[in-house]
Design a protein around this motif. Sequence first.
Motif, PDB file in Angstrom:
ATOM      1  N   TYR A  10      31.175  16.511  16.038  1.00 12.72           N
ATOM      2  CA  TYR A  10      31.868  15.225  15.933  1.00 12.72           C
ATOM      3  C   TYR A  10      30.930  14.160  16.507  1.00 12.72           C
ATOM      4  N   ARG A  11      30.566  13.178  15.680  1.00 13.21           N
ATOM      5  CA  ARG A  11      29.607  12.149  16.067  1.00 13.21           C
ATOM      6  C   ARG A  11      30.329  10.832  16.325  1.00 13.21           C
ATOM      7  N   PHE A  12      30.147  10.302  17.535  1.00 10.37           N
ATOM      8  CA  PHE A  12      30.684   9.003  17.924  1.00 10.37           C
ATOM      9  C   PHE A  12      29.488   8.064  18.042  1.00 10.37           C
ATOM     10  N   MET A  13      29.411   7.059  17.170  1.00  8.20           N
ATOM     11  CA  MET A  13      28.228   6.201  17.058  1.00  8.20           C
ATOM     12  C   MET A  13      28.101   5.169  18.167  1.00  8.20           C
ATOM     13  N   GLY A  14      29.180   4.834  18.859  1.00  6.02           N
ATOM     14  CA  GLY A  14      29.101   3.845  19.933  1.00  6.02           C
ATOM     15  C   GLY A  14      30.474   3.605  20.533  1.00  6.02           C
ATOM     16  N   PRO A  15      30.562   2.664  21.470  1.00 10.20           N
ATOM     17  CA  PRO A  15      31.839   2.362  22.131  1.00 10.20           C
ATOM     18  C   PRO A  15      32.927   2.019  21.118  1.00 10.20           C
ATOM     19  N   GLY A  16      34.085   2.607  21.290  1.00  9.56           N
ATOM     20  CA  GLY A  16      35.224   2.343  20.411  1.00  9.56           C
ATOM     21  C   GLY A  16      35.251   3.181  19.141  1.00  9.56           C
ATOM     22  N   ALA A  17      34.213   3.976  18.889  1.00 10.41           N
ATOM     23  CA  ALA A  17      34.177   4.817  17.686  1.00 10.41           C
ATOM     24  C   ALA A  17      35.300   5.847  17.731  1.00 10.41           C
ATOM     25  N   GLN A  18      35.906   6.088  16.569  1.00 12.48           N
ATOM     26  CA  GLN A  18      37.004   7.046  16.471  1.00 12.48           C
ATOM     27  C   GLN A  18      36.632   8.167  15.511  1.00 12.48           C
ATOM     28  N   GLN A  19      37.091   9.372  15.813  1.00  6.74           N
ATOM     29  CA  GLN A  19      36.866  10.535  14.962  1.00  6.74           C
ATOM     30  C   GLN A  19      38.128  11.379  14.921  1.00  6.74           C
ATOM     31  N   LEU A  20      38.391  11.957  13.744  1.00  3.48           N
ATOM     32  CA  LEU A  20      39.443  12.964  13.637  1.00  3.48           C
ATOM     33  C   LEU A  20      38.847  14.294  14.067  1.00  3.48           C
ATOM     34  N   VAL A  21      39.505  14.955  15.001  1.00  2.46           N
ATOM     35  CA  VAL A  21      39.034  16.227  15.535  1.00  2.46           C
ATOM     36  C   VAL A  21      39.997  17.322  15.099  1.00  2.46           C
ATOM     37  N   ASP A  22      39.455  18.433  14.643  1.00  4.39           N
ATOM     38  CA  ASP A  22      40.262  19.579  14.234  1.00  4.39           C
ATOM     39  C   ASP A  22      41.189  19.980  15.385  1.00  4.39           C
ATOM     40  N   TYR A  23      42.417  20.321  15.041  1.00  3.94           N
ATOM     41  CA  TYR A  23      43.427  20.704  16.036  1.00  3.94           C
ATOM     42  C   TYR A  23      42.911  21.822  16.953  1.00  3.94           C
ATOM     43  N   ALA A  24      42.176  22.765  16.389  1.00  5.64           N
ATOM     44  CA  ALA A  24      41.679  23.898  17.168  1.00  5.64           C
ATOM     45  C   ALA A  24      40.661  23.471  18.220  1.00  5.64           C
ATOM     46  N   ASP A  25      39.920  22.404  17.966  1.00  2.00           N
ATOM     47  CA  ASP A  25      38.899  21.922  18.905  1.00  2.00           C
ATOM     48  C   ASP A  25      39.426  20.900  19.900  1.00  2.00           C
ATOM     49  N   ALA A  26      40.614  20.388  19.687  1.00  2.00           N
ATOM     50  CA  ALA A  26      41.132  19.270  20.489  1.00  2.00           C
ATOM     51  C   ALA A  26      41.185  19.581  21.982  1.00  2.00           C
ATOM     52  N   SER A  27      41.552  20.780  22.370  1.00  2.00           N
ATOM     53  CA  SER A  27      41.672  21.078  23.804  1.00  2.00           C
ATOM     54  C   SER A  27      40.314  21.014  24.501  1.00  2.00           C
ATOM     55  N   SER A  28      39.254  21.436  23.835  1.00  4.34           N
ATOM     56  CA  SER A  28      37.930  21.358  24.467  1.00  4.34           C
ATOM     57  C   SER A  28      37.384  19.936  24.446  1.00  4.34           C
ATOM     58  N   VAL A  29      37.660  19.180  23.397  1.00  5.75           N
ATOM     59  CA  VAL A  29      37.180  17.795  23.307  1.00  5.75           C
ATOM     60  C   VAL A  29      37.880  16.930  24.360  1.00  5.75           C
ATOM     61  N   THR A  30      39.109  17.257  24.684  1.00  6.23           N
ATOM     62  CA  THR A  30      39.854  16.524  25.712  1.00  6.23           C
ATOM     63  C   THR A  30      39.147  16.587  27.067  1.00  6.23           C
ATOM     64  N   LEU A  31      38.369  17.619  27.293  1.00  2.00           N
ATOM     65  CA  LEU A  31      37.675  17.799  28.574  1.00  2.00           C
ATOM     66  C   LEU A  31      36.474  16.870  28.736  1.00  2.00           C
ATOM     67  N   VAL A  32      36.039  16.208  27.671  1.00  2.00           N
ATOM     68  CA  VAL A  32      34.902  15.283  27.748  1.00  2.00           C
ATOM     69  C   VAL A  32      35.436  13.963  28.326  1.00  2.00           C
ATOM     70  N   PRO A  33      34.931  13.542  29.492  1.00  2.00           N
ATOM     71  CA  PRO A  33      35.504  12.373  30.196  1.00  2.00           C
ATOM     72  C   PRO A  33      35.490  11.068  29.410  1.00  2.00           C
ATOM     73  N   VAL A  34      34.504  10.861  28.529  1.00  2.00           N
ATOM     74  CA  VAL A  34      34.396   9.598  27.799  1.00  2.00           C
ATOM     75  C   VAL A  34      35.129   9.615  26.458  1.00  2.00           C
ATOM     76  N   LEU A  35      35.893  10.660  26.186  1.00  2.00           N
ATOM     77  CA  LEU A  35      36.698  10.731  24.968  1.00  2.00           C
ATOM     78  C   LEU A  35      38.175  10.721  25.322  1.00  2.00           C
ATOM     79  N   LYS A  36      38.904   9.843  24.702  1.00  2.00           N
ATOM     80  CA  LYS A  36      40.345   9.708  24.967  1.00  2.00           C
ATOM     81  C   LYS A  36      41.133  10.048  23.706  1.00  2.00           C
ATOM     82  N   ARG A  37      42.158  10.839  23.904  1.00  2.00           N
ATOM     83  CA  ARG A  37      43.028  11.212  22.798  1.00  2.00           C
ATOM     84  C   ARG A  37      43.937  10.038  22.441  1.00  2.00           C
ATOM     85  N   MET A  38      44.075   9.749  21.160  1.00  2.00           N
ATOM     86  CA  MET A  38      44.929   8.627  20.710  1.00  2.00           C
ATOM     87  C   MET A  38      46.346   9.123  20.505  1.00  2.00           C
TER      88      MET A  38
END
Length: 83
Positions: A55-83
């Motif tokens: 999942y590539r975030f190009m800069g501040p405010g960038a949004q990406q759809l993350v697969d449901y299966a990966d969401a729990s691990s992506v939540t652990l990244v401090p600079v990524l916020k779940r919408m």
Amino acid sequence: MCNCGNKRNQLVLPAQTSMRGTASSPAHKNGPPITFVYTGTSALTVTGTVTGKQYRFMGPGAQQLVDYADASSVTLVPVLKRM
């Protein structure tokens, strides 16, 4: 003549078939993709721990759809916020 070998094979086969049955069961639940927004200052690439997708975030405010299966691990990244 002894027929011990055939008896041994008969004992092994049921265990092998039961192992195959459990291996095919899904390891996680499926669900809709989840949107994450990037709050950092530069670009960021995150790899999902379950699917291996990047999942590539190009800069501040960038949004990406993350697969449901990966969401729990992506939540652990401090600079990524779940919408």
